[in-house]
Design a protein around this motif. Structure first.
Motif, PDB file in Angstrom:
ATOM      1  N   ILE A   1       7.687   1.990  -9.373  1.00  0.00           N
ATOM      2  CA  ILE A   1       7.730   0.827  -8.515  1.00  0.00           C
ATOM      3  C   ILE A   1       7.239   1.227  -7.119  1.00  0.00           C
ATOM      4  O   ILE A   1       6.535   0.452  -6.498  1.00  0.00           O
ATOM      5  CB  ILE A   1       9.161   0.256  -8.473  1.00  0.00           C
ATOM      6  CG1 ILE A   1       9.479  -0.333  -9.826  1.00  0.00           C
ATOM      7  CG2 ILE A   1       9.319  -0.746  -7.386  1.00  0.00           C
ATOM      8  CD1 ILE A   1      10.794  -0.979  -9.935  1.00  0.00           C
ATOM      9  N   ALA A   2       7.670   2.393  -6.655  1.00  0.00           N
ATOM     10  CA  ALA A   2       7.253   2.833  -5.323  1.00  0.00           C
ATOM     11  C   ALA A   2       5.747   2.987  -5.277  1.00  0.00           C
ATOM     12  O   ALA A   2       5.114   2.651  -4.278  1.00  0.00           O
ATOM     13  CB  ALA A   2       7.921   4.154  -4.984  1.00  0.00           C
ATOM     14  N   SER A   3       5.203   3.465  -6.337  1.00  0.00           N
ATOM     15  CA  SER A   3       3.755   3.632  -6.388  1.00  0.00           C
ATOM     16  C   SER A   3       3.083   2.273  -6.372  1.00  0.00           C
ATOM     17  O   SER A   3       2.053   2.084  -5.723  1.00  0.00           O
ATOM     18  CB  SER A   3       3.433   4.426  -7.646  1.00  0.00           C
ATOM     19  OG  SER A   3       2.225   4.117  -8.171  1.00  0.00           O
ATOM     20  N   LEU A   4       3.676   1.312  -7.082  1.00  0.00           N
ATOM     21  CA  LEU A   4       3.110  -0.050  -7.067  1.00  0.00           C
ATOM     22  C   LEU A   4       3.265  -0.663  -5.687  1.00  0.00           C
ATOM     23  O   LEU A   4       2.373  -1.332  -5.194  1.00  0.00           O
ATOM     24  CB  LEU A   4       3.811  -0.933  -8.106  1.00  0.00           C
ATOM     25  CG  LEU A   4       3.341  -0.749  -9.538  1.00  0.00           C
ATOM     26  CD1 LEU A   4       4.223  -1.575 -10.480  1.00  0.00           C
ATOM     27  CD2 LEU A   4       1.912  -1.151  -9.713  1.00  0.00           C
ATOM     28  N   GLU A   5       4.380  -0.435  -5.076  1.00  0.00           N
ATOM     29  CA  GLU A   5       4.596  -0.979  -3.734  1.00  0.00           C
ATOM     30  C   GLU A   5       3.611  -0.344  -2.765  1.00  0.00           C
ATOM     31  O   GLU A   5       3.088  -1.011  -1.874  1.00  0.00           O
ATOM     32  CB  GLU A   5       6.030  -0.701  -3.282  1.00  0.00           C
ATOM     33  CG  GLU A   5       7.034  -1.598  -3.933  1.00  0.00           C
ATOM     34  CD  GLU A   5       8.470  -1.290  -3.494  1.00  0.00           C
ATOM     35  OE1 GLU A   5       8.712  -0.288  -2.787  1.00  0.00           O
ATOM     36  OE2 GLU A   5       9.321  -2.090  -3.849  1.00  0.00           O
ATOM     37  N   LYS A   6       3.359   0.965  -2.969  1.00  0.00           N
ATOM     38  CA  LYS A   6       2.401   1.653  -2.111  1.00  0.00           C
ATOM     39  C   LYS A   6       1.020   1.071  -2.314  1.00  0.00           C
ATOM     40  O   LYS A   6       0.291   0.835  -1.339  1.00  0.00           O
ATOM     41  CB  LYS A   6       2.413   3.157  -2.446  1.00  0.00           C
ATOM     42  CG  LYS A   6       1.545   3.984  -1.597  1.00  0.00           C
ATOM     43  CD  LYS A   6       2.201   4.204  -0.252  1.00  0.00           C
ATOM     44  CE  LYS A   6       1.397   5.188   0.540  1.00  0.00           C
ATOM     45  NZ  LYS A   6       1.613   5.121   1.917  1.00  0.00           N
ATOM     46  N   LYS A   7       0.671   0.802  -3.580  1.00  0.00           N
ATOM     47  CA  LYS A   7      -0.633   0.211  -3.880  1.00  0.00           C
ATOM     48  C   LYS A   7      -0.720  -1.179  -3.291  1.00  0.00           C
ATOM     49  O   LYS A   7      -1.742  -1.555  -2.714  1.00  0.00           O
ATOM     50  CB  LYS A   7      -0.866   0.156  -5.397  1.00  0.00           C
ATOM     51  CG  LYS A   7      -1.301   1.444  -5.980  1.00  0.00           C
ATOM     52  CD  LYS A   7      -1.676   1.244  -7.424  1.00  0.00           C
ATOM     53  CE  LYS A   7      -2.121   2.551  -8.038  1.00  0.00           C
ATOM     54  NZ  LYS A   7      -2.479   2.453  -9.399  1.00  0.00           N
ATOM     55  N   ILE A   8       0.377  -1.963  -3.400  1.00  0.00           N
ATOM     56  CA  ILE A   8       0.386  -3.333  -2.846  1.00  0.00           C
ATOM     57  C   ILE A   8       0.240  -3.253  -1.336  1.00  0.00           C
ATOM     58  O   ILE A   8      -0.495  -4.018  -0.734  1.00  0.00           O
ATOM     59  CB  ILE A   8       1.689  -4.063  -3.259  1.00  0.00           C
ATOM     60  CG1 ILE A   8       1.656  -4.373  -4.744  1.00  0.00           C
ATOM     61  CG2 ILE A   8       1.881  -5.327  -2.460  1.00  0.00           C
ATOM     62  CD1 ILE A   8       2.944  -4.961  -5.303  1.00  0.00           C
ATOM     63  N   GLU A   9       0.946  -2.279  -0.726  1.00  0.00           N
ATOM     64  CA  GLU A   9       0.866  -2.142   0.724  1.00  0.00           C
ATOM     65  C   GLU A   9      -0.552  -1.755   1.132  1.00  0.00           C
ATOM     66  O   GLU A   9      -1.104  -2.288   2.087  1.00  0.00           O
ATOM     67  CB  GLU A   9       1.863  -1.070   1.179  1.00  0.00           C
ATOM     68  CG  GLU A   9       2.051  -1.047   2.667  1.00  0.00           C
ATOM     69  CD  GLU A   9       3.100  -0.004   3.064  1.00  0.00           C
ATOM     70  OE1 GLU A   9       2.773   0.747   3.994  1.00  0.00           O
ATOM     71  OE2 GLU A   9       4.181   0.050   2.483  1.00  0.00           O
ATOM     72  N   THR A  10      -1.133  -0.823   0.401  1.00  0.00           N
ATOM     73  CA  THR A  10      -2.516  -0.396   0.686  1.00  0.00           C
ATOM     74  C   THR A  10      -3.462  -1.570   0.510  1.00  0.00           C
ATOM     75  O   THR A  10      -4.324  -1.811   1.360  1.00  0.00           O
ATOM     76  CB  THR A  10      -2.924   0.759  -0.240  1.00  0.00           C
ATOM     77  OG1 THR A  10      -2.007   1.823  -0.097  1.00  0.00           O
ATOM     78  CG2 THR A  10      -4.315   1.252   0.059  1.00  0.00           C
ATOM     79  N   LEU A  11      -3.286  -2.297  -0.601  1.00  0.00           N
ATOM     80  CA  LEU A  11      -4.146  -3.468  -0.839  1.00  0.00           C
ATOM     81  C   LEU A  11      -3.943  -4.518   0.246  1.00  0.00           C
ATOM     82  O   LEU A  11      -4.889  -5.145   0.708  1.00  0.00           O
ATOM     83  CB  LEU A  11      -3.869  -4.077  -2.221  1.00  0.00           C
ATOM     84  CG  LEU A  11      -4.434  -3.315  -3.406  1.00  0.00           C
ATOM     85  CD1 LEU A  11      -3.930  -3.938  -4.727  1.00  0.00           C
ATOM     86  CD2 LEU A  11      -5.953  -3.342  -3.387  1.00  0.00           C
ATOM     87  N   THR A  12      -2.708  -4.695   0.680  1.00  0.00           N
ATOM     88  CA  THR A  12      -2.409  -5.674   1.722  1.00  0.00           C
ATOM     89  C   THR A  12      -3.082  -5.253   3.020  1.00  0.00           C
ATOM     90  O   THR A  12      -3.690  -6.072   3.711  1.00  0.00           O
ATOM     91  CB  THR A  12      -0.875  -5.812   1.915  1.00  0.00           C
ATOM     92  OG1 THR A  12      -0.288  -6.180   0.671  1.00  0.00           O
ATOM     93  CG2 THR A  12      -0.525  -6.838   2.940  1.00  0.00           C
ATOM     94  N   GLU A  13      -2.978  -3.948   3.351  1.00  0.00           N
ATOM     95  CA  GLU A  13      -3.626  -3.468   4.575  1.00  0.00           C
ATOM     96  C   GLU A  13      -5.141  -3.599   4.466  1.00  0.00           C
ATOM     97  O   GLU A  13      -5.816  -3.982   5.418  1.00  0.00           O
ATOM     98  CB  GLU A  13      -3.218  -2.024   4.843  1.00  0.00           C
ATOM     99  CG  GLU A  13      -1.816  -1.913   5.377  1.00  0.00           C
ATOM    100  CD  GLU A  13      -1.395  -0.477   5.615  1.00  0.00           C
ATOM    101  OE1 GLU A  13      -2.291   0.418   5.666  1.00  0.00           O
ATOM    102  OE2 GLU A  13      -0.205  -0.243   5.763  1.00  0.00           O
ATOM    103  N   GLU A  14      -5.697  -3.275   3.323  1.00  0.00           N
ATOM    104  CA  GLU A  14      -7.145  -3.419   3.113  1.00  0.00           C
ATOM    105  C   GLU A  14      -7.547  -4.886   3.205  1.00  0.00           C
ATOM    106  O   GLU A  14      -8.565  -5.229   3.818  1.00  0.00           O
ATOM    107  CB  GLU A  14      -7.555  -2.836   1.751  1.00  0.00           C
ATOM    108  CG  GLU A  14      -7.520  -1.340   1.696  1.00  0.00           C
ATOM    109  CD  GLU A  14      -7.819  -0.808   0.298  1.00  0.00           C
ATOM    110  OE1 GLU A  14      -8.087  -1.605  -0.637  1.00  0.00           O
ATOM    111  OE2 GLU A  14      -7.803   0.431   0.143  1.00  0.00           O
ATOM    112  N   THR A  15      -6.717  -5.753   2.610  1.00  0.00           N
ATOM    113  CA  THR A  15      -7.005  -7.182   2.658  1.00  0.00           C
ATOM    114  C   THR A  15      -6.935  -7.671   4.095  1.00  0.00           C
ATOM    115  O   THR A  15      -7.776  -8.460   4.533  1.00  0.00           O
ATOM    116  CB  THR A  15      -6.012  -7.959   1.772  1.00  0.00           C
ATOM    117  OG1 THR A  15      -6.079  -7.448   0.454  1.00  0.00           O
ATOM    118  CG2 THR A  15      -6.303  -9.422   1.746  1.00  0.00           C
TER     119      THR A  15
END
Length: 141
Positions: A1-15
């Motif tokens: 989940i942390a990895s998914l949250e990290k990916k979501i956070e990264t995607l959110t920052e990229e977005t």
């Protein structure tokens, strides 16, 4: 989940970064569109000014052509008057020549008349002298 949250956070920052970039591009595009719109307005104003100047120049050109035509008509009229005056002068010169010839003839006739008058006067004198001689001879006889 942390990895998914990290990916979501990264995607959110990229977005978010892409959104900021897109907003900046949109702002730049709108600014350029605004500048293009102003340029188009300037071009339209310049075109209207140029069209107005073109119409004025065409009117002035037409006026100049009309003036030239008027001057050409005046020149033609003056040339005709000049031709008539030249013809009139030629006629007057002929008249002067004719009068001069007539004057010479009259002077010659006058000279002949003077000679005839002198001859007549001389004859009258001779006749008078002869008459006086005859009268004198008749008295003697």
């Amino acid at each position: 989940i942390a990895s998914l949250e990290k990916k979501i956070e990264t995607l959110t920052e990229e977005t978010k970064a892409e959104m900021v970039q897109l907003l900046q591009e949109k702002s730049d595009t709108e600014y350029k569109a605004s500048q293009l719109h102003e340029a188009n307005l300037d071009i339209s104003t310049n075109m209207e000014t140029l069209e107005s100047k073109k119409i004025d120049l065409e009117r002035r050109l037409e006026e100049a052509h009309n003036s030239i035509r008027s001057y050409q008509v005046n020149i033609a009229e003056l040339e005709n008057k000049m031709k008539k005056k030249v013809e009139s002068i030629a006629d007057l010169e002929l008249t002067i020549d004719t009068i001069s010839d007539q004057h010479e003839k009259l002077q010659m006739e006058s000279s002949h008349h003077k000679e005839e008058e002198r001859d007549i006067f001389a004859l009258e004198k001779t006749v008078e002298e002869k008459s006086n001689q005859i009268a004198s001879l008749e008295k003697k006889n």
